[in-house]
Write a protein that holds these residues in place. Structure first.
Motif, PDB file in Angstrom:
ATOM      1  N   GLY A   9     -10.569  -3.390   8.567  1.00 46.41           N
ATOM      2  CA  GLY A   9     -10.484  -3.349   7.115  1.00 46.41           C
ATOM      3  C   GLY A   9     -11.847  -3.227   6.465  1.00 46.41           C
ATOM      4  N   LYS A  10     -12.843  -3.943   6.989  1.00 46.61           N
ATOM      5  CA  LYS A  10     -14.192  -3.893   6.431  1.00 46.61           C
ATOM      6  C   LYS A  10     -14.862  -2.544   6.691  1.00 46.61           C
ATOM      7  CE  LYS A  10     -14.876  -8.888   6.836  1.00 46.61           C
ATOM      8  NZ  LYS A  10     -15.582  -9.990   7.532  1.00 46.61           N
ATOM      9  N   LEU A  11     -14.562  -1.950   7.840  1.00 43.03           N
ATOM     10  CA  LEU A  11     -15.216  -0.689   8.206  1.00 43.03           C
ATOM     11  C   LEU A  11     -14.506   0.531   7.626  1.00 43.03           C
ATOM     12  CD1 LEU A  11     -16.064  -1.375  11.974  1.00 43.03           C
ATOM     13  CD2 LEU A  11     -17.600  -1.510   9.998  1.00 43.03           C
ATOM     14  N   ARG A  12     -13.175   0.509   7.614  1.00 42.88           N
ATOM     15  CA  ARG A  12     -12.419   1.704   7.235  1.00 42.88           C
ATOM     16  C   ARG A  12     -11.590   1.551   5.974  1.00 42.88           C
ATOM     17  NH1 ARG A  12      -8.644   3.325  11.739  1.00 42.88           N
ATOM     18  NH2 ARG A  12      -8.559   5.240  10.509  1.00 42.88           N
ATOM     19  N   GLY A  13     -11.461   0.321   5.480  1.00 44.96           N
ATOM     20  CA  GLY A  13     -10.702   0.098   4.258  1.00 44.96           C
ATOM     21  C   GLY A  13      -9.289  -0.383   4.526  1.00 44.96           C
ATOM     22  N   GLN A  14      -8.669  -0.994   3.498  1.00 43.97           N
ATOM     23  CA  GLN A  14      -7.361  -1.612   3.655  1.00 43.97           C
ATOM     24  C   GLN A  14      -6.258  -0.588   3.925  1.00 43.97           C
ATOM     25  OE1 GLN A  14      -7.858  -4.591   3.905  1.00 43.97           O
ATOM     26  NE2 GLN A  14      -9.648  -5.048   2.666  1.00 43.97           N
ATOM     27  N   GLU A  15      -6.379   0.592   3.335  1.00 44.44           N
ATOM     28  CA  GLU A  15      -5.341   1.604   3.535  1.00 44.44           C
ATOM     29  C   GLU A  15      -5.294   2.050   4.992  1.00 44.44           C
ATOM     30  OE1 GLU A  15      -2.098   3.625   2.488  1.00 44.44           O
ATOM     31  OE2 GLU A  15      -3.269   2.456   1.051  1.00 44.44           O
ATOM     32  N   ALA A  16      -6.438   2.131   5.639  1.00 42.22           N
ATOM     33  CA  ALA A  16      -6.480   2.514   7.049  1.00 42.22           C
ATOM     34  C   ALA A  16      -5.794   1.469   7.919  1.00 42.22           C
ATOM     35  CB  ALA A  16      -7.932   2.705   7.497  1.00 42.22           C
ATOM     36  N   VAL A  17      -5.982   0.183   7.582  1.00 39.03           N
ATOM     37  CA  VAL A  17      -5.331  -0.882   8.346  1.00 39.03           C
ATOM     38  C   VAL A  17      -3.819  -0.836   8.128  1.00 39.03           C
ATOM     39  CG1 VAL A  17      -5.181  -3.359   8.731  1.00 39.03           C
ATOM     40  CG2 VAL A  17      -7.375  -2.330   8.192  1.00 39.03           C
ATOM     41  N   ALA A  18      -3.399  -0.575   6.884  1.00 40.34           N
ATOM     42  CA  ALA A  18      -1.966  -0.460   6.601  1.00 40.34           C
ATOM     43  C   ALA A  18      -1.333   0.643   7.435  1.00 40.34           C
ATOM     44  CB  ALA A  18      -1.749  -0.204   5.111  1.00 40.34           C
ATOM     45  N   LYS A  19      -2.006   1.777   7.555  1.00 41.57           N
ATOM     46  CA  LYS A  19      -1.510   2.876   8.392  1.00 41.57           C
ATOM     47  C   LYS A  19      -1.438   2.449   9.853  1.00 41.57           C
ATOM     48  CE  LYS A  19      -3.142   6.642   5.418  1.00 41.57           C
ATOM     49  NZ  LYS A  19      -4.072   7.797   5.304  1.00 41.57           N
ATOM     50  N   HIS A  20      -2.439   1.668  10.284  1.00 43.96           N
ATOM     51  CA  HIS A  20      -2.463   1.176  11.671  1.00 43.96           C
ATOM     52  C   HIS A  20      -1.281   0.250  11.934  1.00 43.96           C
ATOM     53  CE1 HIS A  20      -4.350  -0.376  15.401  1.00 43.96           C
ATOM     54  NE2 HIS A  20      -3.867  -1.544  15.014  1.00 43.96           N
ATOM     55  N   ILE A  21      -0.998  -0.657  10.994  1.00 41.41           N
ATOM     56  CA  ILE A  21       0.126  -1.586  11.167  1.00 41.41           C
ATOM     57  C   ILE A  21       1.441  -0.815  11.161  1.00 41.41           C
ATOM     58  CG2 ILE A  21       1.380  -3.522  10.136  1.00 41.41           C
ATOM     59  CD1 ILE A  21      -1.306  -4.536   9.076  1.00 41.41           C
ATOM     60  N   ARG A  22       1.549   0.146  10.260  1.00 43.07           N
ATOM     61  CA  ARG A  22       2.769   0.961  10.205  1.00 43.07           C
ATOM     62  C   ARG A  22       2.999   1.677  11.540  1.00 43.07           C
ATOM     63  NH1 ARG A  22       6.072   3.593   6.547  1.00 43.07           N
ATOM     64  NH2 ARG A  22       7.002   5.489   7.412  1.00 43.07           N
ATOM     65  N   LYS A  23       1.943   2.235  12.096  1.00 47.54           N
ATOM     66  CA  LYS A  23       2.055   2.930  13.379  1.00 47.54           C
ATOM     67  C   LYS A  23       2.457   1.962  14.478  1.00 47.54           C
ATOM     68  CE  LYS A  23      -0.454   6.080  16.461  1.00 47.54           C
ATOM     69  NZ  LYS A  23      -1.738   6.771  16.718  1.00 47.54           N
ATOM     70  N   THR A  24       1.883   0.757  14.450  1.00 52.01           N
ATOM     71  CA  THR A  24       2.220  -0.259  15.443  1.00 52.01           C
ATOM     72  C   THR A  24       3.707  -0.589  15.398  1.00 52.01           C
ATOM     73  OG1 THR A  24       0.006  -1.228  15.291  1.00 52.01           O
ATOM     74  CG2 THR A  24       1.746  -2.616  16.211  1.00 52.01           C
ATOM     75  N   ILE A  25       4.245  -0.760  14.175  1.00 52.06           N
ATOM     76  CA  ILE A  25       5.669  -1.064  14.021  1.00 52.06           C
ATOM     77  C   ILE A  25       6.523   0.086  14.525  1.00 52.06           C
ATOM     78  CG2 ILE A  25       7.500  -1.545  12.349  1.00 52.06           C
ATOM     79  CD1 ILE A  25       5.371  -2.890  10.584  1.00 52.06           C
ATOM     80  N   THR A  26       6.146   1.301  14.159  1.00 52.48           N
ATOM     81  CA  THR A  26       6.923   2.487  14.530  1.00 52.48           C
ATOM     82  C   THR A  26       6.975   2.684  16.036  1.00 52.48           C
ATOM     83  OG1 THR A  26       6.252   3.550  12.452  1.00 52.48           O
ATOM     84  CG2 THR A  26       7.162   4.972  14.147  1.00 52.48           C
ATOM     85  N   SER A  32       0.844  -1.189   0.000  1.00 51.85           N
ATOM     86  CA  SER A  32       0.000   0.000   0.000  1.00 51.85           C
ATOM     87  C   SER A  32       0.880   1.239   0.000  1.00 51.85           C
ATOM     88  CB  SER A  32      -0.901   0.003   1.247  1.00 51.85           C
ATOM     89  OG  SER A  32      -0.108   0.144   2.420  1.00 51.85           O
ATOM     90  N   SER A  33       0.255   2.389  -0.052  1.00 52.03           N
ATOM     91  CA  SER A  33       1.025   3.634  -0.014  1.00 52.03           C
ATOM     92  C   SER A  33       1.647   3.875   1.357  1.00 52.03           C
ATOM     93  CB  SER A  33       0.119   4.818  -0.380  1.00 52.03           C
ATOM     94  OG  SER A  33      -0.962   4.933   0.539  1.00 52.03           O
ATOM     95  N   SER A  34       1.138   3.192   2.383  1.00 49.64           N
ATOM     96  CA  SER A  34       1.649   3.376   3.747  1.00 49.64           C
ATOM     97  C   SER A  34       2.691   2.333   4.137  1.00 49.64           C
ATOM     98  CB  SER A  34       0.490   3.310   4.763  1.00 49.64           C
ATOM     99  OG  SER A  34      -0.482   4.277   4.499  1.00 49.64           O
ATOM    100  N   LEU A  35       2.656   1.182   3.488  1.00 50.35           N
ATOM    101  CA  LEU A  35       3.503   0.069   3.910  1.00 50.35           C
ATOM    102  C   LEU A  35       3.838  -0.797   2.705  1.00 50.35           C
ATOM    103  CD1 LEU A  35       4.528  -0.877   6.727  1.00 50.35           C
ATOM    104  CD2 LEU A  35       2.601  -2.460   6.784  1.00 50.35           C
ATOM    105  N   CYS A  36       5.114  -1.116   2.548  1.00 55.33           N
ATOM    106  CA  CYS A  36       5.545  -1.979   1.443  1.00 55.33           C
ATOM    107  C   CYS A  36       6.659  -2.883   1.964  1.00 55.33           C
ATOM    108  CB  CYS A  36       6.038  -1.124   0.274  1.00 55.33           C
ATOM    109  SG  CYS A  36       6.027  -1.965  -1.310  1.00 55.33           S
ATOM    110  N   LEU A  37       6.327  -4.136   2.248  1.00 56.83           N
ATOM    111  CA  LEU A  37       7.251  -5.036   2.930  1.00 56.83           C
ATOM    112  C   LEU A  37       7.784  -6.112   1.989  1.00 56.83           C
ATOM    113  CD1 LEU A  37       5.408  -5.599   6.335  1.00 56.83           C
ATOM    114  CD2 LEU A  37       7.104  -3.862   5.745  1.00 56.83           C
ATOM    115  N   TYR A  38       9.055  -6.458   2.200  1.00 55.02           N
ATOM    116  CA  TYR A  38       9.713  -7.470   1.389  1.00 55.02           C
ATOM    117  C   TYR A  38      10.344  -8.532   2.284  1.00 55.02           C
ATOM    118  CZ  TYR A  38       9.416  -3.668  -2.015  1.00 55.02           C
ATOM    119  OH  TYR A  38       8.962  -2.660  -2.813  1.00 55.02           O
TER     120      TYR A  38
END
Length: 471
Positions: A367-384, A22-28
């Motif tokens: 994800g169902k309520l706010r969309g996948q991009e919102a979850v990606a931002k949440h995961i990114r924040k969790t990692i940070t 996503s635009s918020s998170l790109c993992l390899y």
């Protein structure tokens, strides 16, 4: 047949796959194979065409997205030459030169984005010797393709046993944790259930707070930089004898996982102490990535892809737990084995908790309520907001080969995330390989490796002296 093909072309990308691309998170996922012999005669393109691509349709697909729709996998023609890179270094240089060139190259390609208009993978063949190998092959695979379990299964399907290629590779026993007591009294079961409920509520509540409101302290392993995923990184690894880890396990009456995690946590705290003594008592947590499949070992690729039969299906079946890194207080300084015992207690407590499952459910609901991009931002924040990411895989017991080229070593790491430190662990041929992906110019990777080595040696020495002290 045509109908089945059209069905596949419409297959949606899983929610986790969308979070990770996503635009918020790109993992390899970066996996390195170290070879005993030079690999300049390895038939890479033939192997990719005949063995690698047929493993999963995703290796021949790209992500596409129509307006207001979720992303889907679309089959495309693959030009293998676009995915195989062979760097050229100067000729006639020293082993030290090639060692540095390889690690600089590895660190550079790990954070370079993969082009979205092509299938999301690359293979890099480095035909130069290093201190640990005569040549290396680096697999760079987008995490959206699958998690470590899936991609390890894919990789292993390309490899053979050196001693007898006709036999399958075998792995150390992977027995699921016993989550509920059996043959116990009614009141013991009631007590266990109450503990499970309490631990679940406590762990899940703390995880939500840690993901949203409570930052770890800034320390020598956590810069807290929101843009750390765009900073240069370093990747290095260190090996430990599995037999020695088993010796520690037997002496202390804990699990292999307890020993390894305790050593990693102790080594991390030693590094923090060397750089800033005040960080001994800092609030630091590790974000531990967990496989949520109910399995005892790797399945074949055919079984993974057969979702009707598979207990360990292909894809991203992972969740995460926040695990506190024990503080380096006076008791643990004088008795480092406390790190193992504390880790054992923490992990046992987590086993009596359903927080891992609830965390995954919460992400699905979000994800169902706010969309996948919102979850990606949440995961990114969790990692940070955490201090380190920790992940592990189990590798084969026997030596492997690729096209009759014996593989001497194997290690992996994660790249692309906003963390300052990733600790990845994998076993192979009696060795446990711990890989450190660090934020360059912030973490001194050589000193951190030295602290990990010291932690292992100190804990091994202390554990082996237990009988002597008792007598």
């Amino acid at each position: 047949m045509e109908h089945e093909k059209e069905e596949y072309l419409e297959e949606p990308v899983s929610p986790v796959g969308q979070y990770f691309n996503s635009s918020s998170l790109c993992l390899y996922i970066i996996a390195v194979l170290e070879f005993e012999v030079a690999i300049d005669d390895l038939q890479a393109l033939t192997l990719l065409k005949d063995v690698f691509l047929p493993i999963s349709p995703r290796f021949s697909s790209i992500m596409v997205q129509e307006k207001n729709e979720d992303k889907r996998w679309k089959k495309v023609d693959v030009n293998l030459k676009d995915h195989v890179k062979t760097p050229i270094f100067s000729k006639g240089k020293s082993l030290e030169f090639y060692e540095k060139s390889f690690h600089d190259y590895l660190s550079t390609i790990a954070i370079e984005p993969l082009p979205q208009e092509k299938p999301l993978w690359e293979i890099h063949m480095i035909n130069y010797p290093t201190k640990t190998s005569s040549g290396n092959i680096v697999f760079k695979l987008h995490h959206a393709l699958g998690d470590g379990y899936s991609l390890m299964g894919a990789l292993l399907s390309c490899l053979q046993r050196v001693d007898d290629p006709s036999l399958p590779l075998s792995f150390p026993s992977l027995k699921p944790s016993k989550l509920e007591p059996s043959n116990e009294s009614f009141w013991r079961k009631i007590s266990w259930t109450m503990s499970s409920v309490f631990n679940t509520a406590s762990d899940f509540g703390w995880s939500v707070l840690k993901s949203s409101f409570i930052d770890d302290d800034k320390t020598p392993i956590r810069s807290g930089d929101e843009g750390a995923d765009f900073q240069p990184i370093s990747i290095s690894s260190i090996g430990f004898s599995i037999d020695h880890i088993k010796d520690i396990k037997s002496k202390l009456g804990v699990t292999m996982n307890d020993v390894v995690t305790g050593i990693v946590f102790y080594g991390t705290r030693l590094y923090m102490q060397e750089n800033d003594s005040k960080s001994n008592t800092s609030n630091s947590t590790a974000l531990v990535l967990m496989n949520t499949r109910n399995i005892e070992g790797y399945q074949s690729i055919d079984d993974m892809l057969n979702t009707k039969k598979s207990n360990g299906p292909w894809g991203n079946r992972i969740s995460f737990l926040h695990v506190p890194i024990p503080k380096l207080n006076e008791t643990r300084i004088s008795n480092p084995l406390e790190f193992i015992h504390d880790t054992h207690n923490i992990i046992n407590r987590k086993k009596q908790s359903l927080a891992l499952t609830l965390t995954g459910t919460l992400l699905d609901i979000e994800g169902k309520l706010r969309g996948q991009e919102a979850v990606a931002k949440h995961i990114r924040k969790t990692i940070t907001m955490s201090s380190a990411v920790v992940t592990n895989l189990v590798g084969p017991v026997q030596q492997m080969s690729l096209d009759k080229h014996p593989i001497k070593g194997l290690y992996f790491t994660l790249a692309g995330g906003p963390e300052s430190l990733v600790i990845s662990i994998i076993s192979y041929m009696g060795m446990l390989r711990v890989t450190l992906k660090t934020e360059r110019d912030f973490i001194d990777e050589q000193r951190l490796k030295s602290c990990m080595q010291s932690a292992f040696e100190i804990i091994f020495k202390e554990a082996m002296e237990i009988d002597c002290k008792t007598n």
